[in-house]
Each structure stands twice: as structure tokens, then as C-alpha cells.
Scaffold this motif. Structure first.
Motif, mmCIF file in Angstrom:
data_model
loop_
_atom_site.group_PDB
_atom_site.id
_atom_site.type_symbol
_atom_site.label_atom_id
_atom_site.label_comp_id
_atom_site.label_asym_id
_atom_site.label_seq_id
_atom_site.Cartn_x
_atom_site.Cartn_y
_atom_site.Cartn_z
ATOM 1 N N VAL A 347 0.711 -1.316 -0.072
ATOM 2 C CA VAL A 347 -0.053 -0.199 -0.012
ATOM 3 C C VAL A 347 0.862 1.233 0.089
ATOM 4 O O VAL A 347 1.842 1.421 0.772
ATOM 5 C CB VAL A 347 -0.786 0.057 1.274
ATOM 6 N N ARG A 349 1.373 5.464 0.500
ATOM 7 C CA ARG A 349 0.813 6.764 0.862
ATOM 8 C C ARG A 349 1.829 7.700 0.357
ATOM 9 O O ARG A 349 3.165 7.633 0.712
ATOM 10 C CB ARG A 349 1.057 6.761 2.507
ATOM 11 N N ASP A 397 -6.319 -1.049 8.446
ATOM 12 C CA ASP A 397 -6.956 -1.108 7.350
ATOM 13 C C ASP A 397 -6.111 -0.485 6.073
ATOM 14 O O ASP A 397 -5.832 0.800 6.427
ATOM 15 C CB ASP A 397 -8.214 -0.260 7.688
ATOM 16 N N ALA A 398 -6.123 -0.871 4.931
ATOM 17 C CA ALA A 398 -5.395 -0.484 3.811
ATOM 18 C C ALA A 398 -5.828 0.818 3.413
ATOM 19 O O ALA A 398 -4.866 1.677 3.067
ATOM 20 C CB ALA A 398 -5.528 -1.553 2.894
ATOM 21 N N GLU A 399 -7.092 1.075 3.235
ATOM 22 C CA GLU A 399 -7.479 2.519 2.703
ATOM 23 C C GLU A 399 -7.056 3.461 3.695
ATOM 24 O O GLU A 399 -6.589 4.846 3.251
ATOM 25 C CB GLU A 399 -9.069 2.422 2.859
ATOM 26 N N THR A 400 -6.955 3.108 5.046
ATOM 27 C CA THR A 400 -6.379 4.293 6.220
ATOM 28 C C THR A 400 -4.879 4.357 5.892
ATOM 29 O O THR A 400 -4.634 5.404 5.973
ATOM 30 C CB THR A 400 -6.816 3.829 7.424
ATOM 31 N N ALA A 402 -3.448 4.298 3.179
ATOM 32 C CA ALA A 402 -3.189 4.919 2.084
ATOM 33 C C ALA A 402 -3.477 6.311 1.786
ATOM 34 O O ALA A 402 -3.174 7.276 0.861
ATOM 35 C CB ALA A 402 -3.787 4.124 0.685
ATOM 36 N N ASP A 403 -4.256 6.907 2.851
ATOM 37 C CA ASP A 403 -4.975 7.972 3.026
ATOM 38 C C ASP A 403 -3.983 9.038 3.679
ATOM 39 O O ASP A 403 -3.920 9.016 5.222
ATOM 40 C CB ASP A 403 -6.339 8.138 3.718
#
Ligand SMILES: Cc1cc2nc3c(=O)[nH]c(=O)nc-3n(C[C@H](O)[C@H](O)[C@H](O)COP(=O)(O)OP(=O)(O)OC[C@H]3O[C@@H](n4cnc5c(N)ncnc54)[C@H](O)[C@@H]3O)c2cc1C
Ligand code: FES
Lengths: 414, 104
Positions: A347, A349, A397-400, A402-403
């Protein structure tokens, strides 16, 4: 099996980063017995990381001391410098030194580090290597504006030396036999960021290029390269092709060695009164399924020093620190925590300022590694937070991840 | 002799955070604890003079972003390797919404 007899005399073999830290921790923990530190280099313990970075760019290489001779004396540590431990008599608990003197021990630490690997090709001896401050001084004296430099090996030390030489005005090319730079240390995308930074400075990193031989041409050198019509000529050839752990003393003493001096998770060798720590040892890492690994990193030398010191004094601490290292090249900083090899998902960021962080997640969702690269120190805080998440076995969580608008601190607090 | 100098506004620093302040070319770090007490130290790490204020704060510890050297920012005390030298601290007072530090 832990030894339980009383400990009055501790001998540290090697006077590097790790041994110095052990000496300090032993005193911090209240050990009042004798400590002897025996090192084959003619110096008090000093830091190696600056030797390929800031120190190499200075006109004269200054020594960053880990513990000065004065400080060692204050701590009541006897430094025997410029002297090697040549053999051990484990039955009599004796270390025999190169000057034939014998030193007794109740506990012994092997912190013998590693040495630079030499190039196994014809003329390989013409390539300079970098491990000690004396190596750095020899190298520095050959660098300067307009000099041509070939660095063989695009690992961390090779690339750092290339950056420093370029900052000194040298004309630098890096040759790497593998298909890409930093193959051992970092994910490909991270390596690309650094290779691009080198290209911006006019330093070419040629991958898949295998040097075959080095010959001397007067004051210069010719590096033969597989598939090239002509050799590459240079004023200076440097090899940054990895390091070999110094295991010979342990081996000759009958201790098990397996890619380093083999210790358990308490950093004990098969002899309960002999411990090993730092670059010289291989150990099972509990965070990575107990897999046996060996690390060559400054922080590891410190972390293991804490554990080895405590356990030599009868403690029962497990070494479980997350592997961590950094590198500096030009104005770019790199930091890496964890081991990525069991990763299934990567992932990214994006820091927005040319910096990025790559997180590696295992198939079960655990965060196993994170690396950050970019100008300055911008990713440092996040890598430190990632390290805590790795240590805790978190499954973020992968989305977190990446954000960039979500602080990783939040994940720690959840 | 005291030499109280305004460093920043009290609300420039978030709770549990730190900001860099430069006064006369010298770097300082101003901290606000979770209990809203303010502290000040030198801004550069005693190891290799990196700016500490990009580092992580945990409880009363500031961690250097470069090689993770740690200091107790309330006392300046170094917390183990690679720190050999403590961090200088400065007296702090908050008056009328401003943070003052005594540069001595
Ligand atoms: C140029 C360079 C740059 C580096 N940069 C980084 C970096 O940016 N980040 C990072 O994390 N790590 C870096 N490292 C790695 C880091 O310096 C090492 O991980 C660290 O020094 C390991 O400490 P150690 O005490 O285990 O071994 P060492 O520091 O190697 O010390 C071991 C000492 O023991 C001596 N010795 C060996 N055998 C004997 C014997 N029989 N008797 C007496 N003495 C003996 C050796 O000569 C040596 O002096 C760098 C290393 C080098 C060389
Ligand atoms: S510069 Fe702060 S720990 Fe090294």
C-alpha cells in the motif's frame, strides 16, 4: 539453559557500536564488576554510519565517538584497543589475545561485527572497500573534483558512497549485477525513487551489469564488464558488495554458526556464558515466525545490546525489536521498519512533497514492513508509528494507510 | 539573570505536540503537555544536531526523527542510546495567551 553462577568479570570482544552500548547498559543496570573491551581496531568505539555519508563529504574525516576513552574510563571499562581475541579456552573461561595475554571471563560477549566483502574477480583487490574509519580516510584521500569513480554494487553503502563522491565533484557511475538497485533492502518502487535522485545528480546506476576483472593502467583502473566492448576506466574503483559476519573466533571455539554466530532469542550461543549480538549474529525473530535472520544495522546493534547486557546479568529478556534502518543520499532520507518478505499486499501513501511511504501487509493482514523515502525527514514520524503497529501485530485497514489525511497516530490509539 | 522572550502564542501549540521556534538564529522547541503545561528545550538533537520538532511525542518523551534518540522534554534528560548528552531546557511562563521562555 541460563547460567546462574555469580558474574564478576565480563569480557566484550569487539569495540564497536554494540559492545560500547553493552558496556553502558551493564553500568546503567548496576553491574559493579570488571568489564574489559577488546577491539582489534586501534580506536575507541566510533560510529560507522557517517563514514559513507556526511563524514565522507568533509575535507577531513572526523570520528564520531560512541564512547570516548575518557567516558570509558569514567564507566570503569578497560579498553584494550588494537588487539584481537585470537582464541577462547571455554573450559577455563579464558580469552587469548593477539599479544598472548590471557583474560578471564564469567560472561563473554561476541560483538565482532562484520567485514566488507571483497570482489571475487581478477583484480578485485584494486577495489576499495568501506567498513572502518581508516578505510574511509583512505577512500576520502582519493576523491575530489573531476575524479572518475566506479562504484560496484548498488546496495545502501554503494549508493551512499556514490552520493557522497558526487557531492565532492567526482564523476560517478554505479554498476549493479542484479536487475535492480537495493534488491536486498527495499521494495522496487523505493529503489526507483533513489535511483532517480542519483540520475538528477548525473550519477548513472547501471543494473544487470557484471564486472569481470579490474586491471591497473598506470594510476588508473580498467573495469572489464560482461557484454561491453570496452572496459570502463576510472581513477577510483569502490566495491560495496555486502559484508561477511566475523564468525571465525566463534567457529574455532566450537560454537554453532549459521549465517553468523547462531544465538537463541535470548542472544545466547550454545555456551550458556557466551552471548553474541550485533552484525555478527543470526537469531530467530519472534515477530517473523521465529525465522533465523541476521541484520546489519545500527539500531539492531543497540537493541540487541540492551537484551544481551540484561541477560548476561541473569535476566531472561527476549529480543523482539522491529528491524529498523535509515540511509541518507543527497538531501533524501530513507527509513525502513520491519521485514517485507512475507508480504502479500503493498500500500502506498503519497506524501505530496516527493516523499512516499510503502506499507507491506502479510496475507493475514498484519503490517510487516514500512519504508519511507523523500526529501529530508518528512516520513520519519510515520515510519516510527508504523514500527509500533508492526511490533503490536496490528492489522491496519489498507485504505487508512493509503490516506495521507489520516494520521497514523490514530491507528495506534484505536 | 533572566531574559524572558516571547516564543509563540499559547494556542500555536496543540495539546501533546511540539513546535519549532527560532529566536536570534537559535532553534528552540516549545511543547504543550496533555495537561496543558508548557515546556521549552533546545530545538536540535544532541546526537547529530537534527531538528527534534519533526519527531514523535509520547507522554513526556520527544523522539528524534533521525535515529530515534529520546529525551524527557520536561527535564531534558537523554533516555539511552545514542544520546550521550542531555538536552538543555528553559523555564517557561504563559501570560496573556503568550508563551515566554527564559533564555537566561
Ligand atoms: C559505511 C557504513 C555505513 C553504515 N550506515 C548505516 C546506516 O545508515 N544505517 C544503519 O542502520 N546502519 C548502518 N551501518 C551499519 C552499522 O554501522 C552496523 O550495523 C554496526 O556498526 C554494527 O555494530 P557491531 O558492534 O555489531 O559491529 P561493528 O561496529 O563492526 O564492531 C565490531 C568490532 O569488532 C572488531 N572485531 C572483530 N573480531 C574481533 C576479534 N576477534 N577481536 C577483537 N576485535 C574484533 C571489529 O574489527 C570491529 O571493530 C553502516 C555501516 C558502515 C560500514
Ligand atoms: S540526530 Fe537525533 S538521534 Fe541522531
Amino acid at each position: 539453559m541460563a547460567a546462574t553462577d555469580s558474574v564478576e568479570r565480563i569480557v566484550l570482544v569487539g569495540a564497536g557500536e554494540c559492545a560500547a552500548r553493552v558496556a553502558r547498559v551493564l553500568r546503567e543496570q548496576g553491574f559493579t564488576g570488571e568489564i574489559a573491551m577488546i577491539g582489534d581496531e586501534p580506536h575507541a568505539p566510533y560510529e560507522r554510519p557517517p563514514l559513507s555519508k556526511a563524514a565522507l563529504v568533509d575535507d577531513e574525516i572526523s570520528q564520531v565517538e560512541v564512547l570516548s576513552a575518557t567516558r570509558l574510563a569514567e564507566l570503569g571499562v578497560e579498553l584494550i584497543a588494537g588487539t584481537a581475541v585470537e582464541s577462547l579456552d571455554r573450559d577455563r573461561r579464558l580469552a587469548v589475545l593477539s599479544d598472548r595475554e590471557e583474560v578471564t571471563y564469567d560472561r563473554l560477549l561476541l560483538a565482532t561485527g562484520a567485514r566488507a566483502r571483497t570482489l571475487p574477480i581478477a583484480g578485485g583487490e584494486f577495489a576499495l572497500t568501506l567498513r572502518t574509519i581508516d578505510d574511509a580516510r583512505a577512500l576520502r584521500s582519493r576523491l575530489g573534483p573531476g575524479r572518475s569513480v566506479v562504484v560496484i554494487g548498488a546496495g545502501l553503502i554503494g549508493l551512499e558512497v556514490a552520493a557522497s563522491a558526487s557531492q565532492l565533484g567526482c564523476d560517478v557511475a554505479v554498476l549493479e549485477a542484479a536487475p535492480r538497485a537495493l534488491g536486498r533492502a527495499l521494495p522496487a518502487e523505493m529503489a526507483d525513487v533513489l535511483v532517480k535522485r542519483h540520475a538528477d545528480e548525473g550519477v548513472e546506476v547501471l543494473c544487470g551489469v557484471v564486472p569481470t576483472d579490474i586491471t591497473r593502467l598506470g594510476g588508473r583502473f580498467a573495469v572489464g564488464v560482461g557484454g561491453f566492448d570496452k572496459p570502463i576506466t576510472a581513477d577510483v574503483v569502490i566495491a560495496g558488495v555486502g559484508a561477511t559476519p566475523n564468525v571465525e573466533l566463534a567457529q574455532a571455539s566450537g560454537l554453532t554458526c549459521e549465517n553468523g554466530i547462531a544465538v537463541d532469542d535470548r542472544l545466547r550461543t550454545d555456551d550458556p556464558v557466551i552471548f553474541a549480538a550485533g552484525d555478527c549474529c543470526s537469531f530467530p525473530h519472534p515477530l517473523y515466525g521465529g525465522r533465523r535472520i541476521r541484520l546489519e544495522s545500527w539500531r539492531n546493534a543497540h537493541d540487541q545490546a540492551e537484551v544481551a547486557a540484561a541477560n548476561m546479568l541473569g535476566g531472561d529478556e527476549q529480543h523482539s525489536a522491529v528491524p529498523w534502518f535509515w540511509s541518507d543520499q543527497y538531501d533524501f532520507g530513507l527509513q525502513h521498519a520491519g521485514l517485507a518478505d512475507e508480504a502479500a499486499l503493498s500500500v502506498v501513501r503519497d506524501g505530496g512533497d516527493g516523499s512516499q511511504i510503502r506499507f507491506a501487509l502479510a496475507p493475514d493482514g498484519r503490517l510487516v514492513a514500512a519504508s519511507g523515502v523523500g526529501p529530508g525527514i518528512s516520513t520519519a514520524k510515520d515510519i516510527r508509528l508504523a514500527e509500533m503497529l508492526i511490533a503490536a501485530g496490528s492489522r491496519p485497514d489498507a485504505e487508512t494507510l493509503a490516506d495521507p489525511s489520516v494520521s497514523l497516530k490514530r491507528l495506534i490509539k484505536l | 539573570m533572566s531574559n524572558w522572550t516571547k516564543a509563540c502564542n499559547a494556542d500555536d501549540v496543540d495539546s501533546e505536540d511540539v513546535i519549532p521556534v527560532a529566536i536570534d538564529g537559535h532553534d528552540y522547541a516549545v511543547y504543550r503537555s496533555p495537561a496543558d503545561d508548557y515546556f521549552a528545550t533546545d530545538g536540535l538533537c544532541t546526537h547529530e544536531a537534527f531538528l527534534l520538532t519533526d519527531g514523535l511525542i509520547m507522554d513526556n518523551i520527544i523522539e528524534c526523527p533521525k535515529h530515534n534518540g529520546r529525551f524527557d522534554y520536561t527535564t531534558g534528560e537523554g533516555q539511552g542510546a545514542p544520546i550521550c548528552e542531555n538536552l538543555r531546557t528553559y523555564p517557561v511562563k504563559v501570560e496573556g495567551g503568550s508563551v515566554y521562555i527564559d533564555l537566561g
